[in-house]
Design a protein around this motif. Structure first.
Motif, short mmCIF file in Angstrom:
data_model
loop_
_atom_site.label_atom_id
_atom_site.label_comp_id
_atom_site.label_asym_id
_atom_site.label_seq_id
_atom_site.Cartn_x
_atom_site.Cartn_y
_atom_site.Cartn_z
N GLU A 139 0.75 -1.17 -0.07
CA GLU A 139 0.13 -0.02 0.07
C GLU A 139 0.91 1.15 0.02
O GLU A 139 1.99 1.42 0.62
N SER A 140 0.27 2.30 -0.71
CA SER A 140 1.02 3.65 -0.58
C SER A 140 0.79 4.18 0.56
O SER A 140 -0.37 4.40 1.13
N GLU A 141 1.86 4.83 1.32
CA GLU A 141 1.60 5.42 2.52
C GLU A 141 0.76 6.50 2.39
O GLU A 141 -0.22 6.73 3.12
N LEU A 142 0.95 7.52 1.37
CA LEU A 142 0.30 8.82 1.44
C LEU A 142 -1.02 8.43 1.06
O LEU A 142 -2.04 9.03 1.15
N GLY A 143 -1.28 7.39 0.03
CA GLY A 143 -2.49 6.87 -0.20
C GLY A 143 -3.40 6.48 0.68
O GLY A 143 -4.68 6.80 0.91
N ILE A 144 -2.94 5.68 1.74
CA ILE A 144 -3.83 5.61 2.90
C ILE A 144 -4.13 6.52 3.78
O ILE A 144 -5.45 6.66 4.29
#
Lengths: 191, 939
Positions: free
Chosen positions: A81-86
């Motif tokens: 998962e993308s950190e900023l996405g989450i």
């Protein structure tokens, strides 16, 4: 993949827990506790990522959280998962809650944890992100609420009446009823 | 009767609902547990009713209690009942409760198969959606097998809502039932080009997850993804695709070359930080995989590093964190470009945020040089004092050791300084495992760096002395292990071996492995001390020491641990022998009746090789060298040795039962539990047979203490002294002489921390100023060789650090989680193309079982093997990529336009958002939650 989504307040009381991997109940509580300890000692102006939750996963797992007033929203995710996405997903989640509850506050989560689950289910399914578009999410939630209302119809009337009565809090109201001051009234009586 | 029923109904209306429960719990804060147990009783009552509404009410309450940590699995059957209701409202409650409390091992799941199937095929999309969501939380292998076809049909549903959920569900099915992957794969591929963006995104998501487990199967999808990447504007999906490419490029360098350009374009154009970050990450992955041979290779690296610097310098801590994270990936292959930003990274070490400091620490090992090592370590030591959490402390410690020891202590100019640092570290508090690290490091340095031994041993002797003489002194016990061993092994470097011996003898309660080391090394030091005395014919002193050692050993022999017992008893016997020999010598010396063999001259002329001490010392002869980490594995199995074959045919049960009888004879102490277990009386025959079998086994087992020798030496040791083959001992060994090279100036008392701190600080200063002097003074030589079995080379033993951040490590380790290998996992193209697939599959299976052991094979071989199998796929894909190129270019120009417009809009929005979000902390609660800024990236 998202491994777990936790919401708890500033004192570590769980308000929502969703585990996408099985943990027995006592383990779940430990995870919540540990997560709270990790997250609560961090200032508000530090980064929103944390490593080192010992109970879930291992080095591949990261804890991504946001702190809103009295509530912490914590996601356990792995490296796919993308950190900023989450972080944005958490924002979407909270904004959706805000739309559904109209100025959401902790009390809404306390008393309507089931509804919060239904909302979350429209965002994340089985640990994977299902939808990130808020309008789409809101339509789905409203549709399902309508469905519930239709069903409720007449059948639910008595139940609703009961809960309305309960909400009235009769004992308190009885106490609150103001009777005229009798002795005074008696005095005032004029023969 | 009817009246009763009505009455019951009315009563039920006044049952507590969920809100009442929550309110009740809040009102009963003092005796919450009691209140809840009362509610549980009510709930059980409600579950016994026939009315589903009542039951659902109870189940809703149970779901809430589950969140508070109460086990509700007992109500599983009731939950299923509620799930089967025809009303959506009730169903919802049931399915929610199921998703919270069921798991894939629940036995009740068998009951749900048909119900869920019915629900999946329901006309109402929300009902099937509900079932899908819930099922995704607890799907079991059986459910996956039985329902996979139903879910597959849902993939072609007319409603995107269902398609989307079904696509995600398929991944869960694959995990539990990998056989489904092969037939479902073409359908999944179709969904990548679904008209609905949500479905597309879900399909991308699933393929990304699949590719984590086995990326090469999905190389064939690269063209589709490439198209999606250049046409889509859905940031969420773009991120996933770009991440996927990051996983694919190591397998296919040509793909990487194609990617660089569009990715760089994205980096320049996108305004979404999340996308920018992922692009940089993938570019890094590409650059690592192709490493060279690219025209503007250096430029791309430069671009990445520059962008990362901007991220790290940003005031947003999240970006800073991610920037450092990505930096560490570049560091592995292009350390020089990162080193240029040393200032920035060192600055991050001072950050107040622990997560950021940890990331900066990761980068640190690339930043050190001979010049700044001491300075950096000093900084880290200061952090160590301030740090609160043990996680961070442990990390600091391991990083200090890592940066100092990297490349065989390449950057250390002054080893005395390093030893001092280690000793200081040993006196701090860490997690349980850290003592071992420091101890190992101390031993490693001393073994490899000959010049430092005398200093280190002096330091260790000091530690031991202080540890045994005062009680408040805190030190990690594992370090004592190293201290004792070093003092014993390099006893010749000890200045006052007798003092050290005395302090060693005063040890208190220790873990067993440390106690054994103490005992062993007491004997070593004793031997050397004794030699000195013996040469001077101070026999009384020897006897006095003997008594001291014997006294301590007879305490240790009572230990519960076998290892300690064994060593203590060996030592006792040795002491006994020594005592006798020495007293014999003494009487001889006194009466002046000398053996005719021995020279008759004075004390000093005594032949050093004929002393008892020399015999004792020969026990500890020879130097110990570091052993290569994989040496044990590399020992070749001798020809004709089959490790799996039985040496003896396994003997039946009676064997293990009669075991206690034997152990009773062999060891003084017997296990109580074992004795109790031993109840059945084996027949005479049984005993005889098993005894024979065991004797045979014992003879062949080199690790077995032979019964006879132990017994006799324990029982009547006196007689056996003559039998001990003293004469056979190798006496040609040169004697170790106590060294005089010790540098006394470094001796210092490190009793209290602060004192030593100050000293070491002083040292830093003086040393850094006279760095060159120090360097000349010690021409330090570090032993780099490690012992390996003949024929084996070190080349293929990778260091563990290199693999730590590998995103695909999960592939190798999580074997039981990976769908088992087989035809299913190979994408259809590979199967159709490769006729020899059967052989490959076999190979694969074997590889999988061997994977853990072979994980670190040399990269060359790996690539070669991969290359064989990949060949057919490459040909196809190459042609597809060419076709795509035209589309891709058209797409790009379009996107650019769209993006420009978007960018401008976003800019203004972003500004609003930022100013608002900054105020979050100070504002009231409701306001904070009521922010109406649209999510920046997904709209």
């Amino acid at each position: 993949m998202i491994k777990a989504i936790l919401v708890f307040n500033n004192h570590g009381k769980p308000r929502l827990s969703k585990f996408y991997q099985y943990f027995p109940e006592d383990m779940q509580q430990q995870i919540i506790k540990e997560t709270f300890q990790l997250v609560s000692k961090r200032d508000d102006n530090v980064c929103n990522f944390l490593e080192g939750g010992s109970l879930i996963g291992g080095s591949d797992y990261k804890l991504i959280y946001r702190h809103y007033a009295t509530l912490y929203f914590v996601f356990y995710v792995d490296s796919s998962e993308s950190e900023l996405g989450i972080l944005d997903l958490i924002q979407v989640f909270v904004e959706t809650l805000d739309k559904c509850f109209e100025n959401v506050c902790e009390l809404d989560l306390i008393f309507h944890v089931d509804k919060v689950h239904y909302i979350l289910n429209e965002l994340v399914m089985g640990g994977m992100v299902l939808e990130t578009n808020m309008t789409e999410i809101l339509t789905r939630i409203e549709d399902q609420n309508k469905l519930e209302k239709q069903e409720a119809g007449i059948a639910a009337a008595p139940a609703r009446a009961v809960s309305a009565v309960k909400n009235m809090n009769i004992p308190q109201q009885i106490k609150d009823i103001k009777l005229p001051d009798l002795p005074q009234a008696i005095k005032d009586l004029k023969f | 009767m009817a009246l009763k029923k009505v009455k019951g109904n009315i009563e039920r209306m006044f049952d507590k609902n969920l809100t009442d429960l929550v309110r009740g719990i809040r009102n009963n804060k003092e005796n919450e547990a009691k209140y809840i147990s009362q509610c549980m009783e009510d709930i059980k009552q409600e579950l016994r009713q026939d009315n589903l509404t009542v039951k659902s009410n109870a189940v809703a309450k149970l779901t809430y209690l589950q969140m508070l940590g109460y086990d509700i699995s007992w109500a599983g059957f009731n939950i299923i009942e509620v799930m089967s209701s025809s009303k959506f409202t009730l169903k919802r409650i049931g399915y929610l409760s199921a998703s919270q409390s069921f798991h894939c091992d629940s036995e009740l799941l068998m009951l749900t198969t048909n119900m869920i199937r019915k629900e999946l095929n329901s006309q109402n999309p929300y009902e099937s959606g509900l079932a899908l969501t819930s099922l995704s939380c607890y799907i079991s292998t059986d459910l996956a097998r039985d329902l996979s076809n139903d879910i597959l049909t849902l993939l072609s549903s007319t409603k995107p809502y269902i398609r989307k959920k079904a696509v995600l569900m398929m991944y869960k099915v694959f995990l539990k039932y990998p056989e489904a992957l092969r037939p479902a794969f073409p359908r999944l591929k179709e969904k990548l080009e679904d008209p609905d963006p949500g479905v597309q995104s879900a399909a991308v998501n699933v393929v990304c997850e699949l590719a984590r487990k086995n990326p090469k199967n999905y190389l064939s999808l690269a063209p589709i993804f490439f198209k999606l990447m250049t046409t889509s504007t859905n940031n969420w999906m773009l991120i996933k695709i770009i991440k996927l490419f990051g996983a694919l490029t190591p397998l296919e360098p040509r793909l990487g070359k194609k990617l660089i350009e569009p990715l760089t374009n994205l980096i320049h154009s996108t305004s979404a930080m999340s996308l920018l970050y992922e692009c940089i990450n993938t570019v890094i992955a590409v650059l690592i995989s192709i490493s060279s041979g690219m025209p503007n290779h250096a430029a791309s690296i430069q671009l990445c590093v520059q962008k990362l610097r901007i991220l790290i310098e940003d005031s947003d801590q999240n970006l800073k964190y991610l920037g450092l994270l990505a930096m560490s990936k570049i560091l592995k292959t292009h350390p020089k470009s990162v080193q240029a930003h040393k200032d920035l990274i060192l600055q991050c070490l001072e950050d107040k945020d622990e997560s950021i400091r940890l990331r900066a620490l990761d980068l640190l090992y690339g930043m050190v040089s001979k010049k700044n090592l001491m300075e950096i370590v000093k900084k880290l030591m200061v952090h160590m004092d301030k740090a609160e959490g043990t996680v961070y402390r442990d990390e600091l410690l391991s990083k200090i050791i890592l940066i100092c020891s990297q490349n065989n202590y390449q950057f250390i100019t002054n080893f005395e300084w390093y030893i001092t640092v280690l000793v200081e570290l040993a006196q701090m508090e860490f997690g349980s495992k850290q003592g071992h690290v420091i101890g190992a490091q101390l031993m490693d340095v001393c073994i490899r760096v000959q010049a430092i031994r005398s200093f280190a041993v002096a330091e260790m002797a000091q530690l031991l002395e202080v540890y045994t003489s005062t009680s408040q002194f805190t030190i990690m016990q594992e370090v004592l292990y190293a201290a004792a061993w070093l003092c014993g092994e390099f006893v010749s470097e000890l200045q006052k071996p007798e003092d050290t011996l005395l302090s060693l003898l005063k040890y208190k309660i220790l873990p067993q492995h440390i106690e054994s080391v103490f005992i062993q090394n007491i004997i070593k030091i004793f031997a050397s001390v004794m030699e000195k005395y013996e040469l001077k014919e101070q026999y009384d002193d020897i006897l006095r020491l003997c008594d001291l050692v014997t006294e301590k050993m007879s305490e240790s022999i009572k230990s519960g641990e076998l290892e300690v017992q064994e060593r203590a008893s060996t030592s006792l016997i040795i002491m006994k022998i020594v005592q006798e020999e020495i007293s014999a010598k003494k009487t001889m010396g006194n009466t002046k009746i000398l053996d005719s063999d021995e020279p008759l001259e004075g004390k000093s002329v005594m032949n050093p090789e004929a002393t008892v001490a020399a015999e004792l010392l020969s026990l500890f002869n020879g130097e110990l060298n570091p052993v290569a980490p994989k040496a044990q594995k590399k020992v070749p199995v001798p020809e004709g040795l089959d490790l799996d074959a039985w040496i003896n045919e396994p003997v039946e049960e009676s064997d293990s039962e009669s075991e206690p009888e034997f152990t009773e004879n062999l060891f003084v102490k017997t296990d109580k539990g074992r004795n109790e277990k031993y109840q059945q009386e084996p027949t005479e025959d049984d005993i005889r047979r098993s005894r024979e079998a065991r004797k045979y086994e014992q003879q062949n087992n080199p690790h077995y203490l032979k019964g006879n020798s132990t017994e006799s030496s324990n029982g009547n040791g006196r007689e056996d002294i003559e039998n001990i083959p003293v004469a056979e001992l190798d006496l040609n060994v040169p004697l170790k002489v106590v060294g005089h090279k010790r540098s006394d100036k470094y001796l210092k008392t490190s009793t209290d921390k602060k004192k030593s701190k100050k000293k070491s600080k002083k040292k830093h200063r003086s040393e850094s100023s006279s760095d060159e002097n120090v360097q000349q003074e010690f021409t330090v030589e570090v032993k780099r060789d490690m012992e390996l079995p003949e024929g084996a080379t070190l080349s293929d033993s990778d260091s563990d650090h290199a693999h730590k951040d590998d995103p695909h490590r999960a592939l190798d380790i999580d074997l039981d989680f990976t769908p088992p290998p087989g035809p299913n996992l190979i994408s259809p193209i590979i199967i159709s193309a490769a006729n020899q697939n059967k052989r490959t599959i076999k190979l694969k299976k074997r590889r999988n079982t061997l994977r853990t052991s072979r994980r670190r094979k040399s990269p060359v071989r790996k690539r070669a093997r991969r290359g064989e199998r990949r060949a057919p796929v490459n040909i196809k894909k190459e042609s597809l990529l060419v076709v795509d190129k035209e589309n891709e270019e058209k797409g790009q120009t379009k996107i650019k336009k769209v993006k420009k417009e978007k960018k401008e809009k976003k800019k203004s929005k972003d500004k609003e958002g930022k100013s608002k979000s900054k105020k979050h902390g100070s504002r009231g609660y409701e306001e904070a939650l009521g922010i109406s800024t649209p999510s920046k990236e997904f709209q």
